[in-house]
Scaffold this active site. Structure first.
Site, mmCIF file in Angstrom:
data_model
loop_
_atom_site.group_PDB
_atom_site.id
_atom_site.type_symbol
_atom_site.label_atom_id
_atom_site.label_comp_id
_atom_site.label_asym_id
_atom_site.label_seq_id
_atom_site.Cartn_x
_atom_site.Cartn_y
_atom_site.Cartn_z
ATOM 1 N N ARG A 15 -2.808 -8.436 13.147
ATOM 2 C CA ARG A 15 -3.777 -7.380 13.401
ATOM 3 C C ARG A 15 -5.166 -7.986 13.602
ATOM 4 O O ARG A 15 -5.397 -9.162 13.317
ATOM 5 C CB ARG A 15 -3.788 -6.383 12.238
ATOM 6 C CG ARG A 15 -2.549 -5.512 12.152
ATOM 7 C CD ARG A 15 -2.537 -4.656 10.897
ATOM 8 N NE ARG A 15 -2.320 -5.446 9.689
ATOM 9 C CZ ARG A 15 -2.260 -4.941 8.457
ATOM 10 N NH1 ARG A 15 -2.430 -3.628 8.276
ATOM 11 N NH2 ARG A 15 -2.039 -5.711 7.422
ATOM 12 N N LYS A 75 -7.224 -7.818 6.590
ATOM 13 C CA LYS A 75 -6.741 -8.188 5.263
ATOM 14 C C LYS A 75 -7.831 -8.843 4.433
ATOM 15 O O LYS A 75 -8.865 -9.264 4.939
ATOM 16 C CB LYS A 75 -5.533 -9.128 5.376
ATOM 17 C CG LYS A 75 -4.276 -8.445 5.862
ATOM 18 C CD LYS A 75 -3.918 -7.211 5.048
ATOM 19 C CE LYS A 75 -3.509 -7.522 3.636
ATOM 20 N NZ LYS A 75 -3.223 -6.283 2.849
ATOM 21 N N TYR A 94 -9.814 -4.491 4.003
ATOM 22 C CA TYR A 94 -9.013 -4.222 2.812
ATOM 23 C C TYR A 94 -9.255 -5.347 1.813
ATOM 24 O O TYR A 94 -9.291 -6.520 2.190
ATOM 25 C CB TYR A 94 -7.518 -4.152 3.151
ATOM 26 C CG TYR A 94 -7.097 -2.915 3.906
ATOM 27 C CD1 TYR A 94 -7.163 -1.660 3.310
ATOM 28 C CD2 TYR A 94 -6.613 -3.010 5.210
ATOM 29 C CE1 TYR A 94 -6.777 -0.525 4.003
ATOM 30 C CE2 TYR A 94 -6.230 -1.884 5.910
ATOM 31 C CZ TYR A 94 -6.305 -0.638 5.310
ATOM 32 O OH TYR A 94 -5.922 0.476 5.998
ATOM 33 N N HIS A 96 -8.150 -4.859 -2.111
ATOM 34 C CA HIS A 96 -7.113 -4.784 -3.142
ATOM 35 C C HIS A 96 -7.425 -5.761 -4.276
ATOM 36 O O HIS A 96 -6.644 -6.671 -4.588
ATOM 37 C CB HIS A 96 -5.734 -5.070 -2.548
ATOM 38 C CG HIS A 96 -5.322 -4.117 -1.461
ATOM 39 N ND1 HIS A 96 -5.064 -2.781 -1.689
ATOM 40 C CD2 HIS A 96 -5.155 -4.308 -0.119
ATOM 41 C CE1 HIS A 96 -4.749 -2.191 -0.554
ATOM 42 N NE2 HIS A 96 -4.803 -3.082 0.408
ATOM 43 N N GLU A 118 -9.724 0.539 1.250
ATOM 44 C CA GLU A 118 -8.798 1.345 0.457
ATOM 45 C C GLU A 118 -9.470 2.253 -0.556
ATOM 46 O O GLU A 118 -8.815 3.140 -1.116
ATOM 47 C CB GLU A 118 -7.762 0.458 -0.248
ATOM 48 C CG GLU A 118 -8.280 -0.371 -1.402
ATOM 49 C CD GLU A 118 -8.851 -1.718 -0.975
ATOM 50 O OE1 GLU A 118 -9.132 -2.538 -1.863
ATOM 51 O OE2 GLU A 118 -9.018 -1.942 0.246
ATOM 52 N N ASP A 270 0.537 -4.295 -2.797
ATOM 53 C CA ASP A 270 -0.863 -4.638 -2.551
ATOM 54 C C ASP A 270 -1.712 -4.442 -3.803
ATOM 55 O O ASP A 270 -2.742 -5.114 -3.975
ATOM 56 C CB ASP A 270 -1.450 -3.767 -1.426
ATOM 57 C CG ASP A 270 -1.148 -4.343 -0.047
ATOM 58 O OD1 ASP A 270 -1.067 -5.578 0.066
ATOM 59 O OD2 ASP A 270 -0.994 -3.563 0.901
#
Length: 371
Positions: A15, A75, A94, A96, A118, A270
């Site tokens: 991605r 990510k 993101y 996490h 998120e 995740d």
């Protein structure tokens, strides 16, 4: 503002933070975008397409991080990327952080401003930047689980939907949110026997109205989890506590009691996973077997369908990227409490209570941090 897009380097992650359409929108608004060469190659967006959209192509990630005011990724930054972050630089991706103390410490040490997709919120307690990938992951969970049930993958050799005269597989979905709803939709479409377990009676009623009597809705108790998990062919972990580590609702003893060849797909990995036997895996080596049960715990599941995932994600993130670029991060966060909820790290301080509680670290409210 100068916005940078590095190539993703997590294992089998294709991605990209911004599509050419997003770059074009940013350029139209007067912003400059630099993109690392081949950043979009994995989804069919080459360097020349980015140039036509108005981006400058640069040779490596080091230049992106060195020059950009705002870095947009997909990510969480890998260790070598964390070392490239600088004080006052804005990172939008993101994160996490709750199950990842090493990354948290690296971001705190960098002095950057880290905004997590998120934990950005929307109206009605929604998570608009997590939702697109949750939709993808929920649908993929059934696809991956069906494949893992095949005998050569270590599974029991059960066809998810069965055939006339042979019972279909039993699928148990733990959590009725976005991931769970999409998993239910796919599993029922493949004609499996589907049970959803959730602790919200209101949500179970909504799912009952949505899917009808063919869906078995069960209120979450320890006894119910024990009974349904141990009898399942496929268990999908779809538990989410926004920003926090996922609760371990599937115990080791439950997994030990499952039939050999059963499958666990832990989409919550995740955030640390909702199964005590779960540990993160990659697309290069997606599964392992414990107590005879196949575990699929890939921490970037939507990366397997990178083109669909990238465009779905950009549809959601672009308005927020534009706000950050148009107004600067302080005003953008001050003006929008939903975007402000995404702030996890600000110049060496944690600003997300759920992350701080999970890691037992001090924190300050985001509004106080940017004041």
């Amino acid at each position: 503002m100068l916005i940078g897009v590095p190539r993703e380097i997590k294992t089998h992650e294709y991605r990209v933070g911004l599509t050419t359409a997003s770059v074009s929108e940013l350029a139209h608004n007067g912003h400059r975008v630099i993109v690392e060469t081949q950043a979009g190659a994995g989804i069919g967006l080459g360097d020349e397409a980015y140039r036509r959209a108005g981006a400058e192509i640069v040779a490596d990630a080091a230049e992106v991080f060195a020059r950009a005011d705002l870095v947009v990724k997909v990510k969480e930054p890998q260790p070598q990327e964390c070392r490239l972050l600088r004080e006052g630089q804005v990172l939008f991706t993101y994160l996490h952080l709750a199950p990842d103390p090493a990354q948290t410490r690296a971001l705190l040490d960098s002095g950057c401003i880290a905004i997590a997709y998120e934990t950005v919120t929307g109206t009605g307690q929604t998570l608009p930047l997590l939702s697109p990938m949750s939709e993808v992951a929920g649908r993929m969970a059934i696809q991956a689980g069906a494949h893992c049930l095949e005998k050569e993958q270590g599974g029991s050799g059960v066809l998810l939907g069965g055939v006339p005269g042979v019972e279909a597989a039993k699928v148990v979905v733990i959590g009725g949110g976005v991931v769970g709803t999409n998993a239910i939709r796919m599993a029922m479409g493949m004609e499996a026997h589907v049970t959803v377990i959730d602790r919200s009676l209101a949500r179970l009623k909504e799912l009952d109205f949505q899917f009808g009597c063919m869906l078995n809705t069960i209120f979450a108790t320890r006894e119910a989890l024990q009974r349904h998990v141990t009898g399942a062919d496929l268990v999908v972990g779809a538990v989410l506590v926004p920003g926090a580590a996922a609760p371990k609702v599937v115990t080791r003893d439950m997994v030990r009691a499952m039939r050999p060849g059963s499958v666990v797909v832990d989409v919550a990995i995740d955030q640390g996973g909702c199964c005590e036997t779960s540990r993160p895996t990659t697309h290069a080596d997606p599964t392992y077997v414990e107590y005879g049960v196949v575990h699929y715990c890939v921490s970037n599941m939507p990366g397997a369908v990178a083109r669909t995932s990238t465009f779905a994600l950009n549809n959601a993130t672009l308005p927020f990227v534009l706000a950050l670029a148009d107004h600067g991060y302080r005003r953008a966060l001050a003006d929008d409490p939903h975007l402000r909820n995404g702030l996890n790290v600000h110049r060496g301080r944690l600003t997300c209570e759920a992350v701080a509680q999970a890691l037992e670290l001090p924190w300050i409210p985001a509004a106080q941090a940017i004041a």
